[in-house]
Design an enzyme around this catalytic site. Structure first.
Site, PDB file in Angstrom:
ATOM      1  N   ALA A  36       0.956  -1.382  -0.508  1.00  0.00           N
ATOM      2  CA  ALA A  36      -0.089  -0.119   0.175  1.00  0.00           C
ATOM      3  C   ALA A  36       0.923   1.585  -0.230  1.00  0.00           C
ATOM      4  O   ALA A  36       0.953   2.320   1.015  1.00  0.00           O
ATOM      5  CB  ALA A  36      -0.575  -0.352   0.965  1.00  0.00           C
ATOM      6  N   LEU A  37       1.350   0.925  -1.016  1.00  0.00           N
ATOM      7  CA  LEU A  37       3.238   2.167  -0.889  1.00  0.00           C
ATOM      8  C   LEU A  37       2.305   3.822  -1.448  1.00  0.00           C
ATOM      9  O   LEU A  37       2.286   4.367  -2.018  1.00  0.00           O
ATOM     10  CB  LEU A  37       4.077   1.832  -1.786  1.00  0.00           C
ATOM     11  CG  LEU A  37       3.992   0.212  -2.004  1.00  0.00           C
ATOM     12  CD1 LEU A  37       5.146  -0.089  -2.833  1.00  0.00           C
ATOM     13  CD2 LEU A  37       5.417  -0.249  -0.341  1.00  0.00           C
ATOM     14  N   GLY A  40       5.635   8.714   1.174  1.00  0.00           N
ATOM     15  CA  GLY A  40       6.051   8.376   2.326  1.00  0.00           C
ATOM     16  C   GLY A  40       7.561   6.847   1.934  1.00  0.00           C
ATOM     17  O   GLY A  40       8.441   6.923   2.331  1.00  0.00           O
ATOM     18  N   HIS A  41       7.176   5.740   1.623  1.00  0.00           N
ATOM     19  CA  HIS A  41       7.592   4.728   1.590  1.00  0.00           C
ATOM     20  C   HIS A  41       8.753   5.175   0.084  1.00  0.00           C
ATOM     21  O   HIS A  41       9.323   4.288   0.540  1.00  0.00           O
ATOM     22  CB  HIS A  41       6.501   3.605   1.248  1.00  0.00           C
ATOM     23  CG  HIS A  41       5.704   3.048   1.914  1.00  0.00           C
ATOM     24  ND1 HIS A  41       4.694   2.716   1.899  1.00  0.00           N
ATOM     25  CD2 HIS A  41       5.525   2.649   3.156  1.00  0.00           C
ATOM     26  CE1 HIS A  41       3.413   2.683   2.994  1.00  0.00           C
ATOM     27  NE2 HIS A  41       4.120   2.544   3.444  1.00  0.00           N
ATOM     28  N   GLN A  65       1.614  -8.950  13.116  1.00  0.00           N
ATOM     29  CA  GLN A  65       1.922  -7.721  14.203  1.00  0.00           C
ATOM     30  C   GLN A  65       0.569  -6.639  14.930  1.00  0.00           C
ATOM     31  O   GLN A  65       0.949  -5.782  14.983  1.00  0.00           O
ATOM     32  CB  GLN A  65       3.286  -7.141  13.929  1.00  0.00           C
ATOM     33  CG  GLN A  65       2.629  -6.086  12.703  1.00  0.00           C
ATOM     34  CD  GLN A  65       4.100  -5.213  11.280  1.00  0.00           C
ATOM     35  OE1 GLN A  65       5.330  -6.164  11.456  1.00  0.00           O
ATOM     36  NE2 GLN A  65       3.447  -4.659  11.435  1.00  0.00           N
ATOM     37  N   GLN A 158       9.732   2.078  16.458  1.00  0.00           N
ATOM     38  CA  GLN A 158      10.215   1.172  15.900  1.00  0.00           C
ATOM     39  C   GLN A 158      11.446   1.128  15.338  1.00  0.00           C
ATOM     40  O   GLN A 158      11.809   0.176  15.061  1.00  0.00           O
ATOM     41  CB  GLN A 158       8.590   0.986  14.866  1.00  0.00           C
ATOM     42  CG  GLN A 158       9.235  -0.484  13.736  1.00  0.00           C
ATOM     43  CD  GLN A 158       8.345  -0.532  12.466  1.00  0.00           C
ATOM     44  OE1 GLN A 158       7.240  -1.252  12.493  1.00  0.00           O
ATOM     45  NE2 GLN A 158       8.343   0.283  12.091  1.00  0.00           N
ATOM     46  N   MET A 189       2.030  10.899   5.977  1.00  0.00           N
ATOM     47  CA  MET A 189       1.260   9.604   5.127  1.00  0.00           C
ATOM     48  C   MET A 189       1.554   8.817   5.837  1.00  0.00           C
ATOM     49  O   MET A 189       2.141   8.289   6.633  1.00  0.00           O
ATOM     50  CB  MET A 189       2.293  10.166   4.303  1.00  0.00           C
ATOM     51  CG  MET A 189       1.708  11.342   3.401  1.00  0.00           C
ATOM     52  SD  MET A 189       2.743  10.380   0.940  1.00  0.00           S
ATOM     53  CE  MET A 189       2.681  12.344   0.346  1.00  0.00           C
ATOM     54  N   SER A 190      -0.313   7.772   6.032  1.00  0.00           N
ATOM     55  CA  SER A 190      -0.114   6.588   6.189  1.00  0.00           C
ATOM     56  C   SER A 190      -0.523   5.468   4.972  1.00  0.00           C
ATOM     57  O   SER A 190      -1.529   6.452   5.077  1.00  0.00           O
ATOM     58  CB  SER A 190      -0.539   6.700   7.747  1.00  0.00           C
ATOM     59  OG  SER A 190      -0.732   5.755   8.062  1.00  0.00           O
TER      60      SER A 190
HETATM   61  P1  AMP Z   1       4.527   0.011   6.711  1.00  0.00           P
HETATM   62  O1  AMP Z   1       4.121  -0.470   5.544  1.00  0.00           O
HETATM   63  O2  AMP Z   1       4.053   1.635   7.149  1.00  0.00           O
HETATM   64  O3  AMP Z   1       5.003  -1.157   7.926  1.00  0.00           O
HETATM   65  O4  AMP Z   1       5.595   1.366   6.616  1.00  0.00           O
HETATM   66  C1  AMP Z   1       6.871   0.472   5.560  1.00  0.00           C
HETATM   67  C2  AMP Z   1       8.129   1.840   5.964  1.00  0.00           C
HETATM   68  O5  AMP Z   1       7.988   2.936   5.866  1.00  0.00           O
HETATM   69  C3  AMP Z   1       8.566   1.932   7.806  1.00  0.00           C
HETATM   70  O6  AMP Z   1       9.906   2.180   8.089  1.00  0.00           O
HETATM   71  C4  AMP Z   1       7.655   3.518   7.726  1.00  0.00           C
HETATM   72  O7  AMP Z   1       8.198   3.556   8.785  1.00  0.00           O
HETATM   73  C5  AMP Z   1       8.058   4.097   7.045  1.00  0.00           C
HETATM   74  N1  AMP Z   1       6.788   5.125   6.691  1.00  0.00           N
HETATM   75  C6  AMP Z   1       5.724   4.855   6.162  1.00  0.00           C
HETATM   76  N2  AMP Z   1       4.600   5.996   5.972  1.00  0.00           N
HETATM   77  C7  AMP Z   1       5.689   7.102   6.097  1.00  0.00           C
HETATM   78  C8  AMP Z   1       5.946   8.286   5.333  1.00  0.00           C
HETATM   79  N3  AMP Z   1       4.932   9.375   5.852  1.00  0.00           N
HETATM   80  N4  AMP Z   1       7.353   8.527   6.242  1.00  0.00           N
HETATM   81  C9  AMP Z   1       8.757   8.126   6.032  1.00  0.00           C
HETATM   82  N5  AMP Z   1       8.181   6.850   6.251  1.00  0.00           N
HETATM   83  C10 AMP Z   1       7.895   6.760   6.470  1.00  0.00           C
END
Ligand code: AMP
Length: 283
Positions: A36-37, A40-41, A65, A158, A189-190
């Site tokens: 779900a990139l 941020g990713h 998790q 984390q 971003m999330s």
């Molecule tokens: P996730 O897919 O949510 O597990 O995130 C994968 C990686 O992307 C992790 O290292 C997160 O910290 C990083 N990440 C998620 N959202 C952001 C963001 N808005 N800015 C920078 N890194 C992010």
């Protein structure tokens, strides 16, 4: 058109690709994700590109998790768009194991991190989370054996937990943290932002705005507890249910009584309707 990355779905295929890189003597960076990139990713991927010759991105929604009450089954999955975005950035390899490859029948080993994983932040509200994260991330590190692993500061606790784990297990790689990428209005971003209704989405930037105000108040001498209770009140008035709003030592994540005990990081987790958001900034 950008060349699509190779996709490895089992350990043998992964090892074969990575062995090819090693034979050429080039450096390898790993970017672990749950897919779900978003941008941020992608900023992690761009950083990885700059730091290593070959970039491996893992996409694995890690059941270990998520608590049974959490959103594992509904977590957004956007495989084709993810691959297209990674192709555009020149990613070499996507490591996309199934749950059965990652946790074959009989799997029975789980890490139990301490230190920054036991400080009463995310761990207090998601007690299984860091055990699940460190178990899967240690496996990813062993599977890919990268020189560098890139994580986001967005998930700050984390990042500290994984950094500590790599050190504790003598894993020969460097964990690198990349600044949080935000929407124009400041919302971090999330992948979970898609859960927000339009009114919730309009409220969500309050978190970052309030963290910034709190940091400004602290820097101008306001006592810690006063600045934090002000921030908590603002966040609650906006309609959030707060899990925590805390000022912690930026490395150990231990509680602090004043800025003098810093460097200091402000961290927040709060729920807006059914969506839980987290954010953090340096003071
Ligand atoms: P996730 O897919 O949510 O597990 O995130 C994968 C990686 O992307 C992790 O290292 C997160 O910290 C990083 N990440 C998620 N959202 C952001 C963001 N808005 N800015 C920078 N890194 C992010």
């Amino acid at each position: 058109m950008a060349r699509r990355p190779s996709v490895a779905r089992n350990i043998a295929a992964l090892r074969n690709s990575v062995a090819g890189y090693r034979k050429k003597g080039v450096t390898v960076a790993l970017v672990p994700t749950m897919g779900a990139l978003h941008d941020g990713h992608l900023s992690l991927v761009r950083a990885a590109r700059k730091k290593a010759k070959r970039v491996v991105v893992s996409i694995f929604v890690n059941p270990a998790q998520f608590a049974p009450t959490e959103d594992f089954s509904t977590y957004p999955r956007t495989w084709s768009a993810d691959i297209a975005a990674l192709a555009a950035l020149g990613v070499d390899l996507v490591w996309a194991p199934s749950a059965a490859v990652m946790y074959p029948e009989g799997f029975s080993t789980r890490l139990e991190p301490g230190g920054p994983a036991k400080v009463g932040l995310e761990d207090r509200f998601r007690p299984h989370f860091f055990g699940g994260v460190t178990t899967v991330v240690s496996k990813l590190f062993i599977q890919v054996a990268p020189d560098i692993a890139v994580f986001g500061q967005k998930d700050y606790q984390q990042l500290m937990v994984v950094t500590r784990m790599a050190r504790d297990l003598d894993l020969p790689l460097k964990v690198v943290g990349i600044p949080t990428v935000r929407e124009k209005d400041g919302l971090a971003m999330s992948s979970r932002n898609v859960y927000l209704s339009p009114p919730e989405r309009a409220t969500a930037p309050t978190l970052y705005r309030t963290l910034k105000e709190c940091a400004t108040n602290l820097r101008s001498g306001q006592p810690l507890e006063r600045a934090l209770s002000g921030a908590r009140a603002t966040i609650e008035q906006a309609g959030f249910a707060i899990d925590y709003v805390e000022a912690r030592h930026a490395q150990s994540l231990a509680p602090i009584a004043s800025l003098d005990e810093g460097p200091v990081r402000l961290l927040v987790a709060a729920r807006l309707g059914r969506t839980r958001l987290i954010d953090n900034i340096a003071v």
